[in-house]
Design an enzyme around this catalytic site. Structure first.
Site, mmCIF file in Angstrom:
data_model
loop_
_atom_site.group_PDB
_atom_site.id
_atom_site.type_symbol
_atom_site.label_atom_id
_atom_site.label_comp_id
_atom_site.label_asym_id
_atom_site.label_seq_id
_atom_site.Cartn_x
_atom_site.Cartn_y
_atom_site.Cartn_z
ATOM 1 N N GLU A 1 0.864 -1.174 0.000
ATOM 2 C CA GLU A 1 0.000 0.000 0.000
ATOM 3 C C GLU A 1 0.903 1.227 0.000
ATOM 4 O O GLU A 1 1.495 1.570 1.026
ATOM 5 C CB GLU A 1 -0.933 -0.010 1.220
ATOM 6 N N CYS B 1 -2.067 9.127 2.699
ATOM 7 C CA CYS B 1 -1.656 8.571 1.397
ATOM 8 C C CYS B 1 -2.690 8.832 0.314
ATOM 9 O O CYS B 1 -2.354 8.877 -0.868
ATOM 10 C CB CYS B 1 -1.380 7.078 1.525
#
Length: 453
Positions: free
Chosen positions: A208, A242
Protein backbone atom coordinates in the site's frame (compact mmCIF):
# COMPACT_ATOMS: atom_id res chain seq x y z
CA UNK A 1 15.18 -12.23 19.18
CA UNK A 2 13.27 -11.84 15.90
CA UNK A 3 14.49 -15.19 14.60
CA UNK A 4 13.33 -16.93 17.78
CA UNK A 5 9.98 -15.18 17.57
CA UNK A 6 9.46 -16.23 13.95
CA UNK A 7 10.35 -19.82 14.80
CA UNK A 8 7.92 -19.84 17.74
CA UNK A 9 5.13 -18.50 15.54
CA UNK A 10 5.97 -21.03 12.82
CA UNK A 11 5.68 -23.90 15.31
CA UNK A 12 2.44 -22.46 16.69
CA UNK A 13 0.96 -22.32 13.20
CA UNK A 14 2.17 -25.79 12.23
CA UNK A 15 0.49 -27.18 15.34
CA UNK A 16 -2.86 -26.00 13.93
CA UNK A 17 -3.58 -23.67 16.82
CA UNK A 18 -4.83 -20.85 14.58
CA UNK A 19 -7.36 -22.96 12.68
CA UNK A 20 -10.28 -22.84 15.12
CA UNK A 21 -12.62 -20.06 14.02
CA UNK A 22 -14.03 -19.73 17.52
CA UNK A 23 -10.53 -19.08 18.83
CA UNK A 24 -9.94 -16.40 16.20
CA UNK A 25 -13.19 -14.71 17.14
CA UNK A 26 -12.36 -14.72 20.84
CA UNK A 27 -9.06 -12.93 20.16
CA UNK A 28 -10.72 -10.37 17.89
CA UNK A 29 -13.38 -9.67 20.54
CA UNK A 30 -10.69 -9.30 23.19
CA UNK A 31 -8.79 -6.92 20.89
CA UNK A 32 -11.90 -4.81 20.42
CA UNK A 33 -12.66 -4.53 24.14
CA UNK A 34 -9.01 -3.74 24.91
CA UNK A 35 -8.95 -0.92 22.32
CA UNK A 36 -12.09 0.56 23.89
CA UNK A 37 -10.35 0.48 27.26
CA UNK A 38 -7.23 2.12 25.83
CA UNK A 39 -9.06 4.84 23.87
CA UNK A 40 -7.84 7.74 25.99
CA UNK A 41 -4.26 6.46 25.97
CA UNK A 42 -4.35 6.03 22.19
CA UNK A 43 -5.62 9.57 21.72
CA UNK A 44 -2.88 10.96 23.97
CA UNK A 45 -0.25 9.11 21.93
CA UNK A 46 -1.63 10.38 18.62
CA UNK A 47 -1.66 13.91 20.03
CA UNK A 48 1.98 13.59 21.03
CA UNK A 49 3.07 12.14 17.68
CA UNK A 50 0.93 14.05 15.17
CA UNK A 51 -0.94 16.72 17.11
CA UNK A 52 -4.29 15.08 16.38
CA UNK A 53 -7.37 16.17 18.28
CA UNK A 54 -9.41 13.47 20.09
CA UNK A 55 -12.20 13.90 17.53
CA UNK A 56 -9.88 13.36 14.56
CA UNK A 57 -8.13 10.47 16.32
CA UNK A 58 -11.38 8.61 16.83
CA UNK A 59 -12.86 9.39 13.41
CA UNK A 60 -9.79 8.49 11.37
CA UNK A 61 -8.08 5.83 13.48
CA UNK A 62 -9.72 4.27 16.55
CA UNK A 63 -13.27 4.28 15.19
CA UNK A 64 -12.24 2.80 11.85
CA UNK A 65 -10.40 -0.08 13.56
CA UNK A 66 -13.39 -0.77 15.81
CA UNK A 67 -15.72 -0.72 12.82
CA UNK A 68 -13.52 -3.16 10.93
CA UNK A 69 -13.37 -5.43 13.98
CA UNK A 70 -17.17 -5.37 14.36
CA UNK A 71 -17.66 -6.19 10.69
CA UNK A 72 -15.15 -9.03 10.77
CA UNK A 73 -16.54 -10.51 13.99
CA UNK A 74 -20.03 -10.47 12.48
CA UNK A 75 -19.13 -12.14 9.18
CA UNK A 76 -16.07 -14.29 9.90
CA UNK A 77 -17.86 -17.62 10.24
CA UNK A 78 -19.50 -17.10 6.84
CA UNK A 79 -16.20 -16.13 5.19
CA UNK A 80 -14.41 -19.25 6.45
CA UNK A 81 -16.95 -21.72 5.06
CA UNK A 82 -16.12 -23.64 1.86
CA UNK A 83 -17.66 -22.04 -1.24
CA UNK A 84 -19.43 -24.45 -3.62
CA UNK A 85 -18.65 -24.26 -7.32
CA UNK A 86 -19.99 -26.11 -10.35
CA UNK A 87 -18.14 -29.14 -11.70
CA UNK A 88 -17.62 -29.80 -15.41
CA UNK A 89 -19.75 -32.53 -16.92
CA UNK A 90 -16.60 -34.39 -17.96
CA UNK A 91 -15.81 -34.95 -14.26
CA UNK A 92 -19.22 -36.41 -13.38
CA UNK A 93 -19.90 -37.38 -10.66
CA UNK A 94 -18.00 -34.87 -8.51
CA UNK A 95 -18.29 -31.82 -6.29
CA UNK A 96 -16.12 -28.71 -6.50
CA UNK A 97 -15.45 -26.16 -3.78
CA UNK A 98 -13.02 -23.46 -2.71
CA UNK A 99 -11.56 -23.75 0.77
CA UNK A 100 -10.24 -20.57 2.48
CA UNK A 101 -6.97 -21.34 4.27
CA UNK A 102 -4.56 -19.16 6.24
CA UNK A 103 -1.29 -18.25 4.54
CA UNK A 104 0.83 -18.93 7.62
CA UNK A 105 3.39 -16.63 9.22
CA UNK A 106 2.85 -13.00 8.22
CA UNK A 107 4.77 -9.76 8.59
CA UNK A 108 2.94 -6.41 8.78
CA UNK A 109 4.96 -3.20 8.40
CA UNK A 110 3.02 -0.01 9.18
CA UNK A 111 3.77 3.71 8.68
CA UNK A 112 3.75 6.76 10.95
CA UNK A 113 0.97 8.88 9.41
CA UNK A 114 -1.96 6.79 10.71
CA UNK A 115 0.06 4.68 13.14
CA UNK A 116 -2.83 3.08 15.01
CA UNK A 117 -5.18 2.47 12.08
CA UNK A 118 -2.57 1.13 9.68
CA UNK A 119 -1.08 -1.17 12.30
CA UNK A 120 -4.27 -2.72 13.64
CA UNK A 121 -6.48 -2.84 10.54
CA UNK A 122 -4.24 -5.29 8.62
CA UNK A 123 -3.75 -7.28 11.83
CA UNK A 124 -7.52 -7.83 12.04
CA UNK A 125 -7.42 -9.46 8.60
CA UNK A 126 -4.35 -11.55 9.43
CA UNK A 127 -5.76 -12.95 12.68
CA UNK A 128 -9.26 -13.36 11.24
CA UNK A 129 -7.88 -15.44 8.39
CA UNK A 130 -6.03 -17.71 10.84
CA UNK A 131 -2.43 -16.53 10.53
CA UNK A 132 0.26 -15.62 13.00
CA UNK A 133 1.59 -12.07 12.71
CA UNK A 134 4.63 -9.98 13.50
CA UNK A 135 3.86 -6.26 13.42
CA UNK A 136 6.59 -3.68 12.92
CA UNK A 137 5.21 -0.16 13.44
CA UNK A 138 7.14 3.03 12.73
CA UNK A 139 9.71 4.53 15.10
CA UNK A 140 8.70 8.01 13.91
CA UNK A 141 5.36 7.66 15.72
CA UNK A 142 7.04 6.28 18.84
CA UNK A 143 4.29 7.12 21.32
CA UNK A 144 1.55 5.39 19.34
CA UNK A 145 3.79 2.45 18.46
CA UNK A 146 4.43 1.90 22.18
CA UNK A 147 0.69 1.82 22.89
CA UNK A 148 0.10 -0.55 19.97
CA UNK A 149 2.78 -2.88 21.37
CA UNK A 150 1.18 -2.74 24.81
CA UNK A 151 -2.24 -3.62 23.41
CA UNK A 152 -0.93 -6.53 21.34
CA UNK A 153 0.97 -7.97 24.30
CA UNK A 154 -2.16 -7.67 26.44
CA UNK A 155 -4.39 -9.46 23.89
CA UNK A 156 -2.25 -12.09 22.15
CA UNK A 157 0.39 -14.64 23.08
CA UNK A 158 3.68 -13.90 21.32
CA UNK A 159 3.34 -17.14 19.36
CA UNK A 160 0.21 -15.73 17.70
CA UNK A 161 0.90 -12.01 17.35
CA UNK A 162 3.81 -9.84 18.43
CA UNK A 163 4.99 -6.28 17.96
CA UNK A 164 8.65 -5.35 17.38
CA UNK A 165 10.20 -1.97 16.66
CA UNK A 166 13.24 0.04 17.54
CA UNK A 167 16.67 0.48 16.02
CA UNK A 168 17.92 0.48 12.44
CA UNK A 169 19.31 -2.99 13.13
CA UNK A 170 15.80 -4.32 13.73
CA UNK A 171 14.48 -2.56 10.62
CA UNK A 172 17.19 -4.13 8.48
CA UNK A 173 17.11 -7.55 10.14
CA UNK A 174 13.37 -8.13 10.00
CA UNK A 175 13.32 -8.41 6.20
CA UNK A 176 16.11 -10.99 6.08
CA UNK A 177 13.82 -13.79 7.26
CA UNK A 178 11.29 -15.85 5.34
CA UNK A 179 7.58 -15.22 5.82
CA UNK A 180 4.50 -16.65 4.13
CA UNK A 181 3.08 -13.18 3.46
CA UNK A 182 4.24 -9.56 3.85
CA UNK A 183 1.87 -6.61 4.16
CA UNK A 184 3.53 -3.20 3.81
CA UNK A 185 2.12 0.31 4.02
CA UNK A 186 4.44 3.24 3.39
CA UNK A 187 6.49 5.10 0.81
CA UNK A 188 7.62 3.81 -2.56
CA UNK A 189 11.34 3.76 -1.78
CA UNK A 190 10.92 1.47 1.23
CA UNK A 191 8.23 -0.45 -0.65
CA UNK A 192 10.78 -1.35 -3.31
CA UNK A 193 13.15 -2.69 -0.66
CA UNK A 194 10.35 -4.78 0.86
CA UNK A 195 9.43 -6.14 -2.57
CA UNK A 196 13.05 -6.98 -3.30
CA UNK A 197 13.47 -8.77 0.02
CA UNK A 198 10.23 -10.71 -0.50
CA UNK A 199 11.29 -11.78 -3.99
CA UNK A 200 14.28 -13.71 -2.59
CA UNK A 201 11.87 -16.21 -1.02
CA UNK A 202 9.05 -15.73 -3.56
CA UNK A 203 6.96 -14.34 -0.72
CA UNK A 204 3.64 -12.80 -1.86
CA UNK A 205 3.06 -9.20 -0.79
CA UNK A 206 0.54 -6.44 -0.45
CA UNK A 207 2.10 -3.02 -0.98
CA UNK A 208 0.00 0.00 0.00
CA UNK A 209 1.99 2.95 -1.31
CA UNK A 210 0.95 6.43 -2.44
CA UNK A 211 1.35 8.96 -5.22
CA UNK A 212 0.05 12.28 -6.47
CA UNK A 213 -3.71 11.85 -6.22
CA UNK A 214 -5.59 14.44 -8.30
CA UNK A 215 -8.81 16.32 -7.69
CA UNK A 216 -10.65 17.09 -10.92
CA UNK A 217 -13.27 19.84 -10.88
CA UNK A 218 -15.18 20.41 -14.10
CA UNK A 219 -17.38 23.37 -14.97
CA UNK A 220 -20.59 21.55 -13.95
CA UNK A 221 -19.46 20.87 -10.36
CA UNK A 222 -21.13 22.41 -7.32
CA UNK A 223 -18.12 24.57 -6.60
CA UNK A 224 -18.74 25.64 -3.02
CA UNK A 225 -19.50 22.11 -1.79
CA UNK A 226 -16.57 20.77 -3.82
CA UNK A 227 -14.20 23.28 -2.21
CA UNK A 228 -15.47 22.44 1.28
CA UNK A 229 -14.92 18.71 0.74
CA UNK A 230 -11.51 19.23 -0.83
CA UNK A 231 -10.42 21.31 2.17
CA UNK A 232 -11.58 18.52 4.49
CA UNK A 233 -9.77 15.77 2.61
CA UNK A 234 -6.59 17.74 1.91
CA UNK A 235 -5.90 19.16 5.35
CA UNK A 236 -7.03 16.20 7.46
CA UNK A 237 -3.93 15.08 9.40
CA UNK A 238 -2.29 18.19 7.85
CA UNK A 239 -2.14 16.45 4.49
CA UNK A 240 -0.15 13.47 5.80
CA UNK A 241 -2.52 10.96 4.22
CA UNK A 242 -1.66 8.57 1.40
CA UNK A 243 -5.01 9.26 -0.29
CA UNK A 244 -5.09 13.00 0.38
CA UNK A 245 -5.88 15.18 -2.63
CA UNK A 246 -2.38 16.04 -3.77
CA UNK A 247 -3.30 18.71 -6.32
CA UNK A 248 -6.41 20.05 -8.04
CA UNK A 249 -7.05 20.42 -11.77
CA UNK A 250 -9.96 22.81 -12.34
CA UNK A 251 -11.67 23.93 -15.53
CA UNK A 252 -10.45 27.41 -16.41
CA UNK A 253 -13.94 28.87 -16.55
CA UNK A 254 -14.57 28.17 -12.84
CA UNK A 255 -11.05 28.07 -11.36
CA UNK A 256 -11.03 31.59 -9.88
CA UNK A 257 -14.34 31.02 -8.15
CA UNK A 258 -13.28 27.59 -6.88
CA UNK A 259 -10.13 29.04 -5.32
CA UNK A 260 -12.16 31.75 -3.58
CA UNK A 261 -14.30 29.01 -2.04
CA UNK A 262 -11.16 27.14 -0.98
CA UNK A 263 -9.95 30.24 0.84
CA UNK A 264 -13.38 30.68 2.44
CA UNK A 265 -13.46 27.17 3.90
CA UNK A 266 -9.83 27.16 4.98
CA UNK A 267 -10.59 30.30 6.99
CA UNK A 268 -13.81 28.77 8.33
CA UNK A 269 -12.53 25.28 9.19
CA UNK A 270 -8.97 26.16 10.20
CA UNK A 271 -8.95 29.68 11.71
CA UNK A 272 -5.62 30.46 13.39
CA UNK A 273 -4.34 27.06 12.27
CA UNK A 274 -0.89 27.47 13.82
CA UNK A 275 -2.45 27.86 17.29
CA UNK A 276 -5.43 25.51 16.83
CA UNK A 277 -5.75 22.28 18.81
CA UNK A 278 -7.84 20.88 15.96
CA UNK A 279 -4.97 21.19 13.48
CA UNK A 280 -2.09 18.76 13.70
CA UNK A 281 1.64 18.96 13.10
CA UNK A 282 4.24 17.50 10.75
CA UNK A 283 5.70 14.27 12.11
CA UNK A 284 9.40 15.25 12.21
CA UNK A 285 11.88 18.04 11.58
CA UNK A 286 13.05 16.33 8.39
CA UNK A 287 9.56 16.11 6.91
CA UNK A 288 8.77 19.63 8.09
CA UNK A 289 11.77 21.03 6.21
CA UNK A 290 10.90 19.03 3.09
CA UNK A 291 7.27 20.20 2.98
CA UNK A 292 8.16 23.80 3.80
CA UNK A 293 10.55 23.86 0.84
CA UNK A 294 7.67 22.95 -1.48
CA UNK A 295 5.91 26.27 -0.78
CA UNK A 296 6.86 28.04 -3.98
CA UNK A 297 5.07 29.97 -6.70
CA UNK A 298 1.81 31.90 -6.45
CA UNK A 299 0.74 31.44 -2.81
CA UNK A 300 -2.79 32.85 -2.53
CA UNK A 301 -3.62 31.42 0.88
CA UNK A 302 -1.54 30.37 3.89
CA UNK A 303 2.16 29.80 3.57
CA UNK A 304 2.99 30.59 7.19
CA UNK A 305 4.66 28.14 9.55
CA UNK A 306 5.86 27.55 13.10
CA UNK A 307 9.26 25.86 13.16
CA UNK A 308 9.09 24.97 16.85
CA UNK A 309 5.63 23.41 16.74
CA UNK A 310 6.29 21.92 13.25
CA UNK A 311 3.07 23.43 11.90
CA UNK A 312 2.41 24.74 8.39
CA UNK A 313 -0.72 26.70 7.52
CA UNK A 314 -3.18 25.26 4.97
CA UNK A 315 -1.63 26.62 1.79
CA UNK A 316 -3.03 27.08 -1.73
CA UNK A 317 -0.82 27.73 -4.77
CA UNK A 318 -2.74 29.23 -7.73
CA UNK A 319 -2.29 29.17 -10.61
CA UNK A 320 0.19 26.33 -10.27
CA UNK A 321 2.16 24.68 -13.06
CA UNK A 322 3.78 21.32 -13.67
CA UNK A 323 7.17 22.97 -13.12
CA UNK A 324 6.42 24.02 -9.53
CA UNK A 325 8.37 22.30 -6.75
CA UNK A 326 5.12 21.00 -5.26
CA UNK A 327 4.34 19.16 -8.49
CA UNK A 328 7.62 17.22 -8.59
CA UNK A 329 6.83 14.76 -5.79
CA UNK A 330 4.03 13.57 -3.52
CA UNK A 331 3.47 16.52 -1.19
CA UNK A 332 2.30 14.69 1.96
CA UNK A 333 1.62 17.98 3.68
CA UNK A 334 -0.83 20.92 3.80
CA UNK A 335 -0.09 22.42 0.38
CA UNK A 336 -2.62 22.35 -2.46
CA UNK A 337 -1.47 23.39 -5.95
CA UNK A 338 -4.38 24.31 -8.23
CA UNK A 339 -3.83 23.89 -11.97
CA UNK A 340 -6.30 24.67 -14.75
CA UNK A 341 -7.40 22.93 -17.95
CA UNK A 342 -9.44 23.77 -21.03
CA UNK A 343 -10.06 20.37 -22.61
CA UNK A 344 -10.10 16.74 -21.54
CA UNK A 345 -6.93 16.20 -23.56
CA UNK A 346 -5.15 18.85 -21.50
CA UNK A 347 -6.56 17.33 -18.29
CA UNK A 348 -5.26 13.87 -19.18
CA UNK A 349 -1.84 15.27 -20.04
CA UNK A 350 -1.57 16.80 -16.56
CA UNK A 351 -2.63 13.62 -14.76
CA UNK A 352 -0.55 11.35 -17.01
CA UNK A 353 2.56 13.42 -16.28
CA UNK A 354 2.73 11.65 -12.91
CA UNK A 355 2.83 7.97 -11.87
CA UNK A 356 -0.46 6.10 -11.42
CA UNK A 357 -2.22 7.71 -8.44
CA UNK A 358 -3.56 5.85 -5.43
CA UNK A 359 -6.77 7.90 -5.48
CA UNK A 360 -8.74 10.18 -7.79
CA UNK A 361 -11.50 12.61 -6.86
CA UNK A 362 -13.91 13.89 -9.50
CA UNK A 363 -16.37 16.73 -8.94
CA UNK A 364 -18.97 16.98 -11.68
CA UNK A 365 -22.68 17.30 -12.29
CA UNK A 366 -22.72 15.16 -15.44
CA UNK A 367 -23.08 11.38 -15.50
CA UNK A 368 -21.38 11.30 -18.88
CA UNK A 369 -18.26 12.89 -17.41
CA UNK A 370 -18.20 10.39 -14.54
CA UNK A 371 -18.21 7.40 -16.88
CA UNK A 372 -15.70 8.90 -19.29
CA UNK A 373 -13.10 10.16 -16.83
CA UNK A 374 -13.24 7.18 -14.45
CA UNK A 375 -12.69 4.80 -17.34
CA UNK A 376 -9.97 6.91 -18.98
CA UNK A 377 -7.62 7.40 -16.00
CA UNK A 378 -5.93 4.57 -14.10
CA UNK A 379 -6.00 4.90 -10.29
CA UNK A 380 -6.48 2.77 -7.18
CA UNK A 381 -9.85 4.03 -5.93
CA UNK A 382 -11.59 7.28 -5.16
CA UNK A 383 -14.78 9.31 -4.90
CA UNK A 384 -17.18 11.21 -7.09
CA UNK A 385 -18.18 14.54 -5.55
CA UNK A 386 -16.23 13.92 -2.34
CA UNK A 387 -12.73 13.13 -1.12
CA UNK A 388 -11.03 10.47 0.98
CA UNK A 389 -14.14 8.82 2.45
CA UNK A 390 -13.95 5.72 0.26
CA UNK A 391 -11.28 4.36 2.60
CA UNK A 392 -13.76 4.37 5.49
CA UNK A 393 -16.03 1.70 3.98
CA UNK A 394 -15.74 -1.93 5.07
CA UNK A 395 -17.86 -2.93 2.05
CA UNK A 396 -15.40 -2.00 -0.71
CA UNK A 397 -11.69 -2.89 -1.00
CA UNK A 398 -8.95 -0.30 -0.77
CA UNK A 399 -5.65 -0.52 -2.65
CA UNK A 400 -3.45 0.88 -5.36
CA UNK A 401 -2.53 -0.03 -8.91
CA UNK A 402 0.75 0.22 -10.79
CA UNK A 403 3.19 2.40 -8.88
CA UNK A 404 0.64 3.17 -6.17
CA UNK A 405 0.46 -0.36 -4.85
CA UNK A 406 -0.22 -4.07 -5.19
CA UNK A 407 -3.25 -5.77 -3.66
CA UNK A 408 -6.05 -4.42 -1.49
CA UNK A 409 -7.79 -4.89 1.85
CA UNK A 410 -10.58 -3.67 4.22
CA UNK A 411 -13.54 -5.71 5.44
CA UNK A 412 -13.92 -9.06 3.70
CA UNK A 413 -11.06 -8.19 1.35
CA UNK A 414 -8.67 -8.17 4.33
CA UNK A 415 -9.69 -11.75 5.12
CA UNK A 416 -9.19 -12.70 1.47
CA UNK A 417 -5.80 -10.95 1.28
CA UNK A 418 -4.48 -12.98 4.20
CA UNK A 419 -6.01 -16.23 2.89
CA UNK A 420 -5.12 -18.75 0.24
CA UNK A 421 -8.13 -20.27 -1.49
CA UNK A 422 -7.61 -23.97 -2.16
CA UNK A 423 -9.51 -25.26 -5.18
CA UNK A 424 -10.82 -28.77 -4.47
CA UNK A 425 -12.60 -31.26 -6.72
CA UNK A 426 -14.03 -34.21 -4.79
CA UNK A 427 -14.63 -37.19 -7.06
CA UNK A 428 -17.16 -39.91 -6.34
CA UNK A 429 -15.94 -43.48 -5.79
CA UNK A 430 -19.17 -45.03 -7.06
CA UNK A 431 -18.58 -44.45 -10.77
CA UNK A 432 -15.30 -44.38 -12.70
CA UNK A 433 -15.82 -43.40 -16.31
CA UNK A 434 -13.39 -45.37 -18.53
CA UNK A 435 -13.01 -42.82 -21.33
CA UNK A 436 -9.90 -41.14 -19.88
CA UNK A 437 -7.92 -44.36 -19.62
CA UNK A 438 -5.88 -46.07 -22.31
CA UNK A 439 -6.18 -47.77 -24.67
CA UNK A 440 -7.87 -44.88 -26.51
CA UNK A 441 -10.35 -45.50 -29.31
CA UNK A 442 -12.51 -43.60 -31.76
CA UNK A 443 -15.53 -44.12 -29.50
CA UNK A 444 -13.66 -42.71 -26.49
CA UNK A 445 -12.43 -39.76 -28.59
CA UNK A 446 -15.99 -38.95 -29.64
CA UNK A 447 -17.16 -39.03 -26.04
CA UNK A 448 -14.29 -36.80 -24.88
CA UNK A 449 -15.06 -34.32 -27.66
CA UNK A 450 -18.74 -34.39 -26.72
CA UNK A 451 -17.99 -33.46 -23.10
CA UNK A 452 -15.07 -31.11 -23.72
CA UNK A 453 -15.90 -28.36 -26.19
Amino acid sequence: MIEQLIEAQREYFKAGKTLDVGGRLSYLKKLKSTIVGYEEKIEEALKADLGKSPSESYMTEVGMVLEDLSYTIKHLKKWTKPKRRSSPLAQFPSKSFILPSPRGNTLIISPWNYPFLLSLQPLVGAIGAGNTAILKPSRASANTSAVVKEIIEKVFPNELAACVYGTDDINNEILTYKYDYIFFTGGKDVGKKVYEAASKNLTPVTLELGGKSPVIVDKTAKLELAAKRVVFGKFLNVGQTCVAPDYAVVHKSVADKFVEYLKKYIEKLYPDALESNNYGKIISDRHFARVKNLIDGNVVCGGGSDDVARKIEPTVIYPASLDDEAMQEEIFGPILPVLTYDSNEELFEIVDAHPTPLALYLFTGKKKNIKYILSRIAFGGGCVNDTIIHIASTHIPFGGVGGSGIGSYHGQKSFETFSHFKSILKKSNTIDLPIRYTPYSKTKDKLVRFFMK
